[in-house]
Every structure is written in C-alpha cells, then in structure tokens.
Design a protein around this motif. Structure first.
Motif, PDB file in Angstrom:
ATOM      1  N   GLU A 225      48.688  40.777  37.270  1.00 31.33           N
ATOM      2  CA  GLU A 225      47.311  40.618  37.761  1.00 31.33           C
ATOM      3  C   GLU A 225      47.228  41.009  39.235  1.00 31.33           C
ATOM      4  N   MET A 226      48.286  40.673  40.001  1.00 30.12           N
ATOM      5  CA  MET A 226      48.310  40.990  41.434  1.00 30.12           C
ATOM      6  C   MET A 226      48.516  42.483  41.685  1.00 30.12           C
ATOM      7  N   MET A 227      49.264  43.131  40.801  1.00 29.52           N
ATOM      8  CA  MET A 227      49.614  44.545  40.998  1.00 29.52           C
ATOM      9  C   MET A 227      49.231  45.362  39.768  1.00 29.52           C
ATOM     10  N   PRO A 228      47.925  45.634  39.635  1.00 30.41           N
ATOM     11  CA  PRO A 228      47.481  46.325  38.415  1.00 30.41           C
ATOM     12  C   PRO A 228      48.021  47.754  38.296  1.00 30.41           C
ATOM     13  N   ASP A 229      48.601  48.291  39.374  1.00 32.37           N
ATOM     14  CA  ASP A 229      49.165  49.644  39.291  1.00 32.37           C
ATOM     15  C   ASP A 229      50.517  49.655  38.565  1.00 32.37           C
ATOM     16  N   LEU A 230      51.080  48.476  38.338  1.00 33.04           N
ATOM     17  CA  LEU A 230      52.378  48.408  37.656  1.00 33.04           C
ATOM     18  C   LEU A 230      52.224  48.690  36.166  1.00 33.04           C
ATOM     19  N   GLY A 231      53.200  49.397  35.617  1.00 33.07           N
ATOM     20  CA  GLY A 231      53.246  49.548  34.177  1.00 33.07           C
ATOM     21  C   GLY A 231      54.011  48.382  33.570  1.00 33.07           C
ATOM     22  N   PHE A 232      53.664  48.002  32.379  1.00 36.12           N
ATOM     23  CA  PHE A 232      54.346  46.900  31.714  1.00 36.12           C
ATOM     24  C   PHE A 232      54.799  47.361  30.342  1.00 36.12           C
ATOM     25  N   SER A 233      56.053  47.123  30.049  1.00 40.22           N
ATOM     26  CA  SER A 233      56.583  47.536  28.766  1.00 40.22           C
ATOM     27  C   SER A 233      56.637  46.344  27.822  1.00 40.22           C
ATOM     28  N   VAL A 234      55.976  46.461  26.712  1.00 42.54           N
ATOM     29  CA  VAL A 234      55.995  45.399  25.711  1.00 42.54           C
ATOM     30  C   VAL A 234      57.306  45.500  24.917  1.00 42.54           C
ATOM     31  N   SER A 235      57.999  44.370  24.786  1.00 43.35           N
ATOM     32  CA  SER A 235      59.266  44.349  24.054  1.00 43.35           C
ATOM     33  C   SER A 235      59.028  44.259  22.551  1.00 43.35           C
ATOM     34  N   ALA A 236      60.026  44.672  21.818  1.00 47.41           N
ATOM     35  CA  ALA A 236      60.002  44.469  20.373  1.00 47.41           C
ATOM     36  C   ALA A 236      60.904  43.284  20.038  1.00 47.41           C
ATOM     37  N   THR A 237      60.551  42.524  19.021  1.00 46.32           N
ATOM     38  CA  THR A 237      61.400  41.403  18.602  1.00 46.32           C
ATOM     39  C   THR A 237      61.288  41.173  17.094  1.00 46.32           C
TER      40      THR A 237
ATOM     41  N   LYS B  95      56.322  36.609  45.714  1.00 47.41           N
ATOM     42  CA  LYS B  95      57.644  36.951  46.232  1.00 47.41           C
ATOM     43  C   LYS B  95      58.153  38.236  45.567  1.00 47.41           C
ATOM     44  N   ILE B  96      57.948  38.339  44.271  1.00 44.71           N
ATOM     45  CA  ILE B  96      58.383  39.555  43.557  1.00 44.71           C
ATOM     46  C   ILE B  96      57.536  40.747  44.000  1.00 44.71           C
ATOM     47  N   LYS B  97      56.266  40.502  44.237  1.00 37.86           N
ATOM     48  CA  LYS B  97      55.389  41.570  44.744  1.00 37.86           C
ATOM     49  C   LYS B  97      55.932  42.120  46.062  1.00 37.86           C
ATOM     50  N   ARG B  98      56.349  41.208  46.941  1.00 32.27           N
ATOM     51  CA  ARG B  98      56.919  41.635  48.228  1.00 32.27           C
ATOM     52  C   ARG B  98      58.182  42.460  48.015  1.00 32.27           C
ATOM     53  N   ILE B  99      58.986  42.028  47.060  1.00 34.30           N
ATOM     54  CA  ILE B  99      60.225  42.763  46.770  1.00 34.30           C
ATOM     55  C   ILE B  99      59.894  44.182  46.299  1.00 34.30           C
ATOM     56  N   ILE B 100      58.926  44.300  45.396  1.00 33.68           N
ATOM     57  CA  ILE B 100      58.550  45.625  44.871  1.00 33.68           C
ATOM     58  C   ILE B 100      58.011  46.501  45.997  1.00 33.68           C
ATOM     59  N   ASN B 101      57.156  45.922  46.846  1.00 34.40           N
ATOM     60  CA  ASN B 101      56.618  46.701  47.971  1.00 34.40           C
ATOM     61  C   ASN B 101      57.719  47.135  48.925  1.00 34.40           C
ATOM     62  N   ALA B 102      58.632  46.230  49.207  1.00 33.77           N
ATOM     63  CA  ALA B 102      59.745  46.577  50.095  1.00 33.77           C
ATOM     64  C   ALA B 102      60.579  47.695  49.475  1.00 33.77           C
ATOM     65  N   GLU B 103      60.834  47.598  48.183  1.00 36.79           N
ATOM     66  CA  GLU B 103      61.649  48.608  47.501  1.00 36.79           C
ATOM     67  C   GLU B 103      61.000  49.987  47.559  1.00 36.79           C
TER      68      GLU B 103
ATOM     69  N   ALA C 298      54.515  46.922  61.250  1.00 33.23           N
ATOM     70  CA  ALA C 298      55.276  45.679  61.454  1.00 33.23           C
ATOM     71  C   ALA C 298      55.201  44.795  60.208  1.00 33.23           C
ATOM     72  N   ARG C 299      54.024  44.757  59.567  1.00 32.94           N
ATOM     73  CA  ARG C 299      53.868  43.957  58.347  1.00 32.94           C
ATOM     74  C   ARG C 299      54.786  44.473  57.243  1.00 32.94           C
ATOM     75  N   LYS C 300      54.925  45.792  57.180  1.00 35.44           N
ATOM     76  CA  LYS C 300      55.803  46.395  56.182  1.00 35.44           C
ATOM     77  C   LYS C 300      57.253  45.948  56.408  1.00 35.44           C
ATOM     78  N   ILE C 301      57.669  45.944  57.662  1.00 36.05           N
ATOM     79  CA  ILE C 301      59.037  45.499  57.971  1.00 36.05           C
ATOM     80  C   ILE C 301      59.181  44.008  57.685  1.00 36.05           C
ATOM     81  N   LYS C 302      58.126  43.251  57.957  1.00 38.64           N
ATOM     82  CA  LYS C 302      58.148  41.815  57.651  1.00 38.64           C
ATOM     83  C   LYS C 302      58.393  41.598  56.157  1.00 38.64           C
ATOM     84  N   ARG C 303      57.706  42.384  55.333  1.00 35.13           N
ATOM     85  CA  ARG C 303      57.897  42.289  53.877  1.00 35.13           C
ATOM     86  C   ARG C 303      59.338  42.620  53.492  1.00 35.13           C
TER      87      ARG C 303
END
Lengths: 204, 204
Positions: free
Chosen positions: A27-39, A179-187, B177-182
């Motif tokens: 919801e926070m990052m609508p640009d992300l693709g999401f893969s539906v798993s099979a089970t 927190k995960i959003k920040r990780i994705i943005n940093a990456e 700076a915000r980007k580096i903070k992330r």
C-alpha cells in the motif's frame, strides 16, 4: 530474466507476520510488483485464489517443478509453496522491483540463483510473543504449534544469511513496513544500480 | 578500535557539495558522530579551526602520518587532508555511528581497513553542473578549475568501489541528506548488526 527490476525477498518464520507487513508495504509503495505464490494447501477463510495464493493441486505443482516453471519452492507441514517463474518474469520484465514473500529456505534458493536479490528476514520480537501469535490464530493443535515454534527457531538461525533483519513488534505492522520501505529506497542508491548516472561521467 | 559504531564514509569529488550535505545530515541525525579532518591547506573565508578542519602545518601532518596517528589521508592540490585516528576512536568508542567526510581515495583506504564501513559517493547531476559549481566559487583560476574537473571525472570512475551513489541535484541539499539518512537507517537493519535480537532465538 533480463530486467533492471530488483528481486526483494521478504521472509520470516510462521508468526513473524510477513503477510500483513507485505500487504502494508504494498500500500505504501504501489510501484512495487508483487508475485503471488502457488501452494497445495487448502485456502484459509477469506483467502482468495490468485490474490493470496494460486491454490493448485499437488500433481500440478509437481509438474511445474519438473518443467522448471517454479522459481523456488519449499514444503511446509506437508504442502508445497513456491513462486511461479512466469509471475516473476512478468513483473521484472516491466522493469519494476518485485516483492517475493516466501518461506525461509526458499529465500536462500533465490539468493543463490540471483546474487543481486535483496533479502529481508522478518522476526518476532521474542519467543514468547511468537508463541502467543501462533496460539492466537486458534486454528492449529498444540502439537502443530510446538512444531512451528521449533521450526521458527531453526529458521531464525538462517538470519545471518539474509541481508537485513527487521523485528515486527506487536502492533507495529506499519512501522515495520516503513522500515522495509527505507531499505528498498536505500537499495535503489546502490552503486551497481546507479550505472546510468555514473557512466555519463565515465564515458564523456 | 573496538566498538559497535559503524563507520560511514561520505565522499565525492570537489563540487559534489559533500560539505553542505553532511552539515544538513548532521542536523537531521544529531546522534551521529562527526570526525573533523586535519588539513595543511589554508582556511577559506568563514572556516573555523576545529570545526571545519584542524588546520595544521605540513611538518605536524607528516609527523602524525609517521606516528600512525592518521586513519586515512590524501594529498590534493599540494595539501594533505586526513582523519586523526584519535578523533575516530573517541566517537566510535562511545558506540555511535561515525560520519567521515573525506576525499575519494581516502574512502578506498578506509574500506580496505574496515570492510564493515559503509561508503557513499556523492556526485553532481552532470559534468556541466559540476563546472558551474566550481566556477561559482570564484576562488580558483581557470587552470585549477580545469584540473579539478578532470580529477572529478577520474574520481567518479571509482564510484563502483563504493556501496552507494547519491546524486546531489542543484538546490537539493536536504533531499540528498534525507537519502543518506535513509541509507544509514537501512544499514542499521543489516543482519550483522542485529545480533542481539537474533541470538536471543538462537541461544534460547
């Protein structure tokens, strides 16, 4: 798969709340693709085929494994869980980062196949909170819960094979997703992903 | 140095605006430690000894190198720039993440000595913007500017040795700076830095 979309693996033991966190993240990052798993497991109440999982038969799943149509898979409590390769290709083919919400050992498989994948393990804040959560579902027997707790601790031992570890506190789903959003943005600022800008200076 | 504080190296060519960006970052994240560099160059207008740099003599700097009192150093336009080891030890000794704002080749030295260091290269959006910025200072001759531009492009070639590359757009100091903070916040979730929580499950 030839694409600039990054594979982002979100995993964690049963009771880590990965399903809820990934939903909030999407919801926070609508640009992300999401893969539906099979089970091959039966749908829980409220779960919808093609949205929560592709619910398929054991025969069909095993055929997909044989045909190489499954990106990664695991067995859990007697059922198969896996990512249809076609799904992943469809999304990364659009150049989008792809979220894979998968079981813990599946994440290791993806990391081996795609060293550029970013792997995040979600963990509960403590063992007692984990037990509470598993009991709270009220759908499993004591024996199953005991097995799940043991398996969870075994799985958390694999945390150091992951790039990131994020704690999902009680009531903290959104904070965890942020927190995960920040990780994705940093990456997205990883030097290996900044080639277009850097090469402008190098190839002037 | 034995500490849990992470070494965060911010670098970039002359004209990348690293000084301004680091200042903005420090305001956003007051928990960060900042290491003041030593240099043998003359202070520019407004620069304060012990705040912007430790301005020291060439003899003193060379003595510190010989004595192993400099963590990393570089020469630039005939002057020494380096990080006093004592400064870095003081801050990481407090368990705080330490920002090192240093020259580009110094960053490579730190990464070699501390593989756990996180390195960020700041780059200008384009070559023409970089030239504008260098001319805008109005303190250097055409010849010096030409030398700096050439050196900047040489330095940006090292971007792929860095963990992250962040573009400092014109007027975008705070966004940068915000980007580096992330990035710093994301790095705090690295599995290798989550040992306390993970080991609670492993050593139960």
């Amino acid at each position: 798969m030839s694409s600039k979309g990054t594979l982002i693996v979100i995993s964690g033991p049963s009771g880590s709340g990965k399903g809820t966190v990934v939903k909030s993240l999407m919801e926070m990052m609508p640009d992300l693709g999401f893969s539906v798993s099979a089970t091959t497991r039966a749908p829980r109440e409220g779960e919808v085929d093609g949205r929560d999982y592709f619910f398929i038969s054991r025969d069909d799943f095993e055929e997909m494994i044989e045909d190489g149509d499954i990106l990664e898979y695991t067995t859990y409590c007697g059922n198969y869980y896996g990512t249809p390769k076609k799904e992943a290709e469809r999304i990364t083919g659009e150049g989008r980062d792809l979220i894979l919400e998968i079981e813990v050992d599946g994440a290791s498989q993806v990391k081996k196949k795609f060293p550029g994948a970013v792997t995040v393990m979600l963990i509960p804040p403590s063992l007692s909170v984990l037990e509470e959560r598993l009991r709270g579902r009220g759908t499993e027997s004591d024996e199953v819960i005991k097995k799940r707790l043991e398996r969870a601790c075994e799985e958390i031992k694999l945390a150091y094979d992951y790039d990131y570890v994020v704690v999902n506190e009680n009531g903290g789903v959104e904070a965890c997703a942020r927190k995960i959003k920040r990780i994705i943005n940093a990456e997205r600022s990883r030097s290996a992903r900044m080639t277009e800008t850097v090469d402008n200076f190098i190839n002037r």
